[in-house]
Scaffold this active site. Structure first.
Site, PDB file in Angstrom:
ATOM      1  N   CYS A 115      -5.577  -6.554  -8.514  1.00  0.00           N
ATOM      2  CA  CYS A 115      -5.167  -6.540  -7.094  1.00  0.00           C
ATOM      3  C   CYS A 115      -6.038  -5.606  -6.253  1.00  0.00           C
ATOM      4  O   CYS A 115      -6.041  -5.701  -5.030  1.00  0.00           O
ATOM      5  CB  CYS A 115      -3.702  -6.157  -6.974  1.00  0.00           C
ATOM      6  SG  CYS A 115      -2.671  -7.345  -7.817  1.00  0.00           S
ATOM      7  N   HIS A 256      -2.259  -4.410   0.196  1.00  0.00           N
ATOM      8  CA  HIS A 256      -2.088  -5.480  -0.794  1.00  0.00           C
ATOM      9  C   HIS A 256      -0.653  -6.001  -0.694  1.00  0.00           C
ATOM     10  O   HIS A 256       0.282  -5.233  -0.468  1.00  0.00           O
ATOM     11  CB  HIS A 256      -2.361  -4.910  -2.189  1.00  0.00           C
ATOM     12  CG  HIS A 256      -2.009  -5.849  -3.283  1.00  0.00           C
ATOM     13  ND1 HIS A 256      -2.524  -7.120  -3.354  1.00  0.00           N
ATOM     14  CD2 HIS A 256      -1.174  -5.719  -4.353  1.00  0.00           C
ATOM     15  CE1 HIS A 256      -2.031  -7.729  -4.410  1.00  0.00           C
ATOM     16  NE2 HIS A 256      -1.208  -6.896  -5.029  1.00  0.00           N
ATOM     17  N   ASN A 286       1.895 -13.135  -3.704  1.00  0.00           N
ATOM     18  CA  ASN A 286       0.847 -12.210  -4.149  1.00  0.00           C
ATOM     19  C   ASN A 286      -0.344 -13.021  -4.676  1.00  0.00           C
ATOM     20  O   ASN A 286      -0.259 -13.615  -5.743  1.00  0.00           O
ATOM     21  CB  ASN A 286       1.434 -11.307  -5.235  1.00  0.00           C
ATOM     22  CG  ASN A 286       0.437 -10.287  -5.765  1.00  0.00           C
ATOM     23  OD1 ASN A 286      -0.758 -10.337  -5.446  1.00  0.00           O
ATOM     24  ND2 ASN A 286       0.915  -9.378  -6.584  1.00  0.00           N
TER      25      ASN A 286
END
Ligand code: UT7
Length: 333
Positions: A115, A256, A286
Site C-alpha cells: 500500500c 491511503h 482499497n
C-alpha cells in the site's frame, strides 16, 4: 546552485467498469451491506473483467494522464510500476507496459511496497529527475487485488478493489513547485499481519498451496488497523514539522484508502477539516498501490487543486511499510 525539484506534469487514473456492490458480496460470504459500510466505509468496488490484467488497467491510466498532454511514448526515460499483483512473476509489468505503449527509449522495473508502493515509487522516480539523469519518469500505482482475494473469506474479500493511477515526473521549471520532501519507513516485523504466503520461492505453487488457499491475501485486520492509525499520524506530523508547516497549511491530505475509520482517526488527530481530505474508499475500496494516485487524479479532475497548493500524501500497508510525501502543486506540463 539550487537543487532541481521533480514535479508532477501529467496524471491520470482508471478503474474497471464492473461495479461490485456489498449486496453482491453478501451472496458469496456471510456479510452485509450494513457491516461493510459501518466497519470500513466501503459501498462498492470495481473488479476487472476476465480478460483484463494489471498492465491493461495501467495503460488506460497512462492514456488518461496523456489526454491533456502532447507527449510521444519515445520521450519517456523510465517506467516504475508499484504493484503487488503484476501481470506475472516475470517479466516485470514495467517491461510489458513499455512494450504496449511503445516507450522504446525507456527502461523500467516493478517495485513492491504494497500500500506504500506508490510513495516508494514516486520518491524513487524523483531521484532520477532531481539528479538530472532523466527528464521524464512515469510512475504507476496499480493493483488487481481481485486476483489474490479469497471470495470465501469475508474478513478480506470485502475490503479490496482493482484500479490504477499514473503520474509523469519532470524537472520543475519553478523554484517552489514539485516534490518538497518524503519520509519512508519499513518494519518487517509487521509482515506476519498482512501477507500472501505462497507463489514465491518459500512456498512455490503446488497442489498443496492451492488447496490450503495460500495464494490469497491473509490479514490480521485489528493489528494492522492499530499500527496504521498511529504511524500515519506520526509520519504526517514529522514531515510537516521538519519542513516548517502545520496541518493548517495543507490544502489536500491524500491518505491511503484502507478503511474510512483509519482515515477519520488520523484526520481527527491531525485536526484536519473535511474539505482538506480526499476520500474515495466508498466507491473503490482499497486498491493497494493505486489508492493515492487515483485520489490525486480524481482530486485534480474535480478542480480541487490549484497552483501553489500544498499536498500531503500518506500511506500505510503490508511490510509494514509507511510514509509521507509533501509536494507543492504546479501547473501541468
Ligand atoms: O491497506 C493495507 C492495510 N490494511 C488495513 O489498513 C486494514 C486494517 N484493518 C481494518 O480495516 C479492520 O480491522 C477490518 C475492516 C479488516 C475489520 O474491522 P474490525 O472492526 O477490526 O473487525 P474485527 O476484525 O475486530 O471483527 C469483528 C467481527 C468479528 O466477529 P466476532 O469475532 O466478533 O464474532 C469478525 O468475524 O466482525 C466479523 N467480521 C465480519 N462480519 C461481517 C469480519 N469481517 C466481516 C464481514 N462481515 N465482512
Amino acid at each position: 546552485m539550487k537543487a532541481v525539484r521533480a514535479k508532477i506534469t501529467a496524471l491520470g487514473m482508471y478503474v474497471p467498469e464492473r461495479r461490485v456492490t456489498n449486496d453482491e458480496l453478501s451472496k458469496l460470504v456471510d456479510t452485509s451491506d450494513e457491516w461493510i459500510r459501518a466497519r470500513t466505509g466501503i459501498a462498492e468496488r470495481r473488479i476487472v473483467s476476465d480478460s483484463q490484467a494489471n498492465s491493461d488497467l495501467s495503460i488506460k491510466a497512462i492514456k488518461n494522464a496523456f489526454q491533456a498532454r502532447e507527449l510521444r511514448p519515445e520521450e519517456i526515460d523510465l517506467i516504475i510500476v508499484a504493484t503487488v499483483t503484476p501481470d506475472m512473476m516475470f517479466p516485470s509489468t514495467a517491461c510489458i507496459i513499455q512494450d504496449k505503449i511503445g516507450a522504446k527509449n525507456a527502461w523500467g522495473f516493478d517495485l513492491l511496497g504494497a500500500c506504500s508502493g506508490f510513495l516508494y515509487a514516486i520518491a524513487t522516480g524523483a531521484q532520477f529527475v532531481q539528479t538530472g539523469a532523466y527528464k521524464r519518469v512515469l510512475v504507476i500505482g496499480t493493483d488487481v487485488m481481485s486476483s489474490i482475494l479469497n471470495f470465501e473469506d469475508r474478513t478480506t474479500c470485502v475490503l479490496f478493489g482493482d484500479g490504477a493511477g499514473a503520474v509523469l515526473l519532470e524537472p520543475s521549471q519553478e523554484d517552489d513547485t514539485g516534490i518538497i520532501d518524503f519520509i519512508l519507513h519499513s518494519d518487517g516485523s509487521g509482515g506476519k499481519f498482512l501477507y500472501m504466503p505462497a507463489g514465491g520461492s518459500l512456498h512455490p505453487a503446488s497442489h498443496e498451496t492451492v488447496d490450503k488457499k495460500m495464494h490469497y491475501v491473509h490479514q490480521d485486520g485489528r493489528n494492522v488497523f492499530k499500527f496504521a492509525v498511529k504511524l500515519m499520524t506520526e509520519v504526517s506530523l514529522e514531515i510537516l514539522q521538519r519542513n516548517g508547516y502545520t496541518t493548517e497549511d495543507v490544502t489536500l491530505y491524500i491518505p491511503h484508502q484502507a478503511n474510512l475509520r483509519i482515515i477519520q482517526s488520523s484526520v481527527e488527530r491531525l485536526k484536519l477539516r473535511p474539505e482538506q481530505v480526499v476520500i474515495n474508499i466508498d466507491r473503490y475500496a482499497n486498491t493497494t498501490a493505486a489508492t493515492i494516485p487515483v485520489g490525486l487524479a480524481e482530486a485534480y479532475h474535480q478542480g480541487r487543486m490549484k497552483k501553489g497548493d500544498l499536498m500531503l500524501l500518506v500511506s500505510f500497508g503490508a511490510g509494514f511499510t509507511w510514509g509521507s510525501l509533501l509536494l507543492r502543486w504546479g501547473d501541468l506540463g
